[in-house]
Design a protein around this motif. Structure first.
Motif, PDB file in Angstrom:
ATOM      1  N   LEU A  49       0.830  -1.207   0.000  1.00  0.00           N
ATOM      2  CA  LEU A  49       0.000   0.000   0.000  1.00  0.00           C
ATOM      3  C   LEU A  49       0.864   1.256   0.000  1.00  0.00           C
ATOM      4  CD1 LEU A  49      -2.745   1.445   0.311  1.00  0.00           C
ATOM      5  CD2 LEU A  49      -2.542   1.089   2.792  1.00  0.00           C
ATOM      6  N   GLY A  50       1.890   1.281   0.837  1.00  0.00           N
ATOM      7  CA  GLY A  50       2.698   2.485   0.996  1.00  0.00           C
ATOM      8  C   GLY A  50       3.658   2.747  -0.150  1.00  0.00           C
ATOM      9  N   TYR A  51       4.276   1.682  -0.681  1.00  0.00           N
ATOM     10  CA  TYR A  51       5.285   1.878  -1.721  1.00  0.00           C
ATOM     11  C   TYR A  51       4.738   2.538  -2.984  1.00  0.00           C
ATOM     12  CZ  TYR A  51       8.325   0.818  -5.629  1.00  0.00           C
ATOM     13  OH  TYR A  51       9.073   0.915  -6.771  1.00  0.00           O
ATOM     14  N   PRO A  52       3.618   2.066  -3.569  1.00  0.00           N
ATOM     15  CA  PRO A  52       3.139   2.723  -4.795  1.00  0.00           C
ATOM     16  C   PRO A  52       2.748   4.176  -4.584  1.00  0.00           C
ATOM     17  CG  PRO A  52       1.537   1.121  -3.983  1.00  0.00           C
ATOM     18  CD  PRO A  52       2.792   0.904  -3.208  1.00  0.00           C
ATOM     19  N   VAL A  53       2.225   4.493  -3.398  1.00  0.00           N
ATOM     20  CA  VAL A  53       1.886   5.884  -3.085  1.00  0.00           C
ATOM     21  C   VAL A  53       3.142   6.751  -3.127  1.00  0.00           C
ATOM     22  CG1 VAL A  53       1.135   7.414  -1.221  1.00  0.00           C
ATOM     23  CG2 VAL A  53      -0.166   5.346  -1.734  1.00  0.00           C
TER      24      VAL A  53
END
Length: 485
Positions: free
Chosen positions: A392-396
C-alpha cells in the motif's frame, strides 16, 4: 511509453523469485551474499545507463535510445537463458546477464521525461499514476508468468542442438525477450513525439535543440530549486531502497522461516507478490483522485508512514524459533554456543530438520546462520500483514515522488534530471540487496528490519524540512496558482 514501462518492469520481476534457487542449482558455490550482488547488478546497469539515455533523449529523437536500450535487454535475456552452459563461474555469467538487462532498463528515464514533457501540470499526476500503474502491472504479471512457468519443472525440455534448456528458470526470460522484440516493433510503428508547456500549449521543438527553442527558453526562465531536487532524489532513494530490501529478502526469509523448498518459495512468493501488485494498481487509481483533494506532499507523507508500520510489524517477536536445517555441517562451521546454551534442556532447543536421505533438498534455517539458534521466527501472519502494508505504501510514495519531481523541474527538457532520479533509485536497488543480504545473513532479521525502520524515520524528518519547497516550477514563479495544479 506505458507499454515500454510495463515491459521494463516485467523484465525485472519475471525472474526475481527464481534467481536464488536457479543460482543454487547452476553454481553451488554461490551464497546468499552473492545473491545480493546478482539482484543489485540489474540496478548497477540501470544506474549507469539512465543519465546517458536521458541526455541522449534531450538532444535526439527519443525513438533512438528506446530501440537501442530494448535491444540490449533482449540480448541480455537470451544470455541469461544460457548461463547454465559453461562448466565454471556460472554465477558470474548470471551477474553479467542481469547487469545488461538493467542497462537496457535505463530507458525508464526516457519514458518519464517524455511523459513529463507531454503533459500539463493538471494532467501530470494522472499520467504519472498511469505510468506507475503500468509498471506495477508488470511487477504483477512477472511473478504470475514465473508461477505459471514453474509447471514446466526444474528439468523441463532440453534442445541439444541449441544447447538450450527450457525449464522454469529459462522460459520466463525467453518470454521477456519476445516481449522486448514486440516492443521494438511498436516503437517504430506507433510512437510519436509530443511536447507541451505547464499550461498545455504545444511546443514546436521536441527537445532543447531545433526550431521553436527560443519560445521554449522564454517559457522556462527561472532557476530550478536544487534543494528540492536533491531532497526528492534522497527520498526516492529511500523509497526504492526499502522496497528493494523487501523484494530481495522475500525468498530467503520464507525458506528460512517456514521451511519452504526452492520451488515452494518461488510459487508462494509469486502468488503473494501478484496480489500485492493488484493492490498497487488499485492504489494508483485511487491516488489520482485523492491527490486533487489533499495534494501530493501530504500523500507522500502518509505513504512513508505506512511503509514504516509495515517494516515494524516484520520485526521478530515471541519465543518460538524457526526450524533448523542441519545437514553434513563440518565441525569448524558449527557456530559456537555458550555454556548456558549447552546446558539448556532439550525441549528449549530449536527443532532440527533432518533430511531423510542425502538427495532430499535441505529445508529450514541454516545452522551456519548463527542467529537461527536464538532469533524468534517471523509468523506467516506477520509476513503477509507486512506485505499488504508495504504494497500500500510503496506505490503511493513512488508515484508522488515522480510527480513532485517533474513539477519542481518545470517545462525544461527533463531527460538528464529524470536520468539522475532513475539512477538514484537504481543506486538504492544496488545497496538495498547488498545491505540486506549481508545484515540478514550475519545478524538476522531483527537487525535488518530495525535499521530499515530507522532509515524511513530519517526520510520522514527530511520531508518535514523541505515540505514547503516541494511546489511546481510555475507556481514558484507565480505563473500558475497552486490549487490549479
Amino acid at each position: 511509453m506505458y507499454l515500454t514501462m510495463f515491459l521494463s518492469s516485467v523484465g525485472f520481476s519475471i525472474v526475481i523469485m527464481s534467481v536464488w534457487p536457479y543460482l543454487q542449482k547452476i553454481d553451488p558455490t554461490a551464497d546468499a551474499s552473492f545473491l545480493g550482488w546478482i539482484i543489485a547488478s540489474y540496478s548497477i546497469g540501470q544506474m549507469v545507463a539512465s543519465p546517458l539515455f536521458g541526455l541522449w533523449s534531450n538532444h535526439r529523437p527519443r525513438r533512438e535510445p528506446l530501440v537501442i536500450s530494448t535491444a540490449i535487454s533482449v540480448a541480455a535475456n537470451c544470455l541469461y537463458a544460457y548461463v547454465h552452459v559453461p562448466h565454471g563461474h556460472n554465477k558470474y555469467y548470471m551477474l553479467t546477464a542481469r547487469a545488461l538487462v538493467g542497462f537496457g532498463a535505463g530507458n525508464v528515464a526516457v519514458v518519464r521525461s517524455y511523459i513529463a514533457g507531454a503533459t500539463s501540470l493538471t494532467e501530470r499526476t494522472s499520467a504519472m499514476a498511469n505510468t506507475s500503474a503500468c509498471q506495477a502491472v508488470g511487477f504483477i504479471l512477472g511473478p504470475v508468468f514465473q508461477t505459471c512457468f514453474t509447471l514446466i519443472g526444474e528439468e523441463g525440455v532440453t534442445w541439444k542442438f541449441l544447447c538450450l534448456q527450457l525449464n522454469m528458470y529459462t522460459t520466463p526470460v525467453l518470454f521477456g525477450a519476445l516481449l522486448g522484440i514486440i516492443n521494438i516493433i511498436l516503437i517504430f510503428a506507433i510512437f510519436r513525439e509530443h511536447r507541451v508547456d505547464d499550461m498545455g500549449r504545444q511546443y514546436k521543438s521536441i527537445n532543447s535543440d531545433g526550431e521553436g527553442s527560443d519560445v521554449l527558453h522564454q517559457n522556462t526562465e527561472g532557476s530550478i530549486d536544487h534543494v528540492a531536487v536533491v531532497a526528492l532524489n534522497v527520498l526516492f532513494f529511500v523509497i526504492l531502497f526499502v522496497f528493494a530490501v523487501f523484494e530481495t529478502i522475500a525468498t530467503p526469509l520464507t525458506m528460512d522461516m517456514y521451511s519452504w523448498t526452492r520451488k515452494e518459495a518461488v510459487f508462494y512468493n509469486g502468488i503473494i507478490l501478484s496480489v500485492i501488485g493488484i493492490e498497487s494498481v488499485i492504489v494508483f487509481m485511487v491516488v489520482k483522485t485523492l491527490s486533487k483533494k489533499t495534494g501530493e506532499r501530504a500523500i507522500l507523507h502518509a505513504g512513508l508512514l505506512i511503509v514504516l508500520v509495515g517494516f515494524f510489524i516484520l520485526l521478530p517477536w515471541g519465543k518460538k524459533l524457526p526450524n533448523i536445517q542441519w545437514q553434513e555441517i563440518k565441525n569448524n562451521s558449527i557456530p559456537r554456543t555458550s555454556p548456558s546454551e549447552m546446558l539448556a534442556p532439550f525441549w528449549s532447543l530449536p527443532e532440527l530438520q533432518l533430511p531423510s536421505n542425502h538427495t532430499a533438498e535441505p529445508v529450514g534455517c541454516p545452522v551456519t546462520q548463527s542467529w537461527c539458534l536464538n532469533t524468534p521466527m517471523i509468523y506467516l501472519a506477520q509476513y503477509i500483514s507486512s506485505d499488504v502494508l508495504i504494497g500500500l505504501g510503496y506505490p503511493v510514495c513512488n508515484v508522488m515522488s515522480y510527480t513532485l519531481y517533474s513539477k519542481v523541474l518545470g517545462p525544461k527538457p527533463q531527460g538528464v534530471y529524470m536520468g539522475w532520479l532513475t539512477a538514484s533509485g537504481s543506486g538504492a536497488r544496488i545497496l538495498g540487496p547488498v545491505f540486506v543480504s549481508q545484515i540478514y545473513t550475519h545478524l538476522g532479521p531483527r537487525w535488518a528490519f530495525s535499521l530499515i525502520c530507522g532509515v524511513v524515520v530519517a526520510s520522514l524528518l527530511l520531508l518535514e524540512i523541505v515540505y514547503k519547497r516541494l511546489i511546481a516550477f510555475s507556481v514558484r514563479y507565480g505563473r500558475m496558482q497552486e490549487e490549479n495544479c
